[in-house]
Design a protein around this motif. Structure first.
Motif: not given
Length: 184
Positions: A166-178, A76-81, A130-139
């Protein structure tokens, strides 16, 4: 010859991204690229052929720019980055290309033949996500990947049209972590 053709395609994308689809002409591409009159029409005889060439060239550039090596061991962290990096590129150095892609999607919505390569490129990015999210173990990886992509599209469009700071980082972090924390 390849270098001048490349200049013509770069100029065409810049023209589309700054002045829109209606402004696209062989003569304007030649002028913007600093090429002799008639150069672009030598490679692309019709406007339709020019549009097809632009679409193929943009897809090639985007595949090179955003290769899967960007996130080799996804978490999840590398996906955010990675998403933050892509967001900054798409709304910064590649903003004209991003605008050109959006303009083409809208303009060509009813033209199945020219829309097909744009749609193929989109599906390639969907499979990559899809591959990134799957490999990151996101349900629920496929719906999660579509959520991430839709969020990214919205953030990019928002920054390009409404809020250039626009600083998108907080939105991206929140969405990926959720998404990573969600359970069925």
């Amino acid at each position: 010859m390849a270098a001048t053709k490349e200049r013509a395609l770069e100029a065409a994308v810049e023209l589309l991204g700054t002045d829109g689809v209606r402004a696209l002409s062989h003569a304007r591409v030649d002028e913007r690229a600093g090429l002799p009159a008639g150069s672009t029409s030598n490679w692309f005889r019709t406007r339709r052929a020019l549009l097809g060439g632009i679409i193929d060239w943009m897809a090639e550039q985007e595949r090179a720019d955003f290769s899967p090596a960007l996130l080799e061991r996804p978490t999840p962290e590398t996906i955010i980055e990675g998403l933050c990096t892509v967001f900054l590129l798409e709304t910064g150095p590649f903003a004209a290309r991003t605008r050109a892609r959006y303009a083409l999607f809208l303009e060509l919505a009813a033209d199945d033949e020219l829309l097909a390569p744009l749609s193929r490129q989109r599906r390639e990015f969907e499979r990559w996500t899809d591959r990134l999210v799957t490999e990151a173990g996101i349900p629920d990886p496929v719906p999660a990947a579509r959520t991430i992509m839709a969020l990214g599209d919205g953030l990019v469009l928002h920054r390009l049209t409404v809020d250039p700071e626009l600083d998108a980082r907080p939105v991206i972090e929140r969405a990926v972590r959720a998404l990573a924390a969600s359970v069925g």
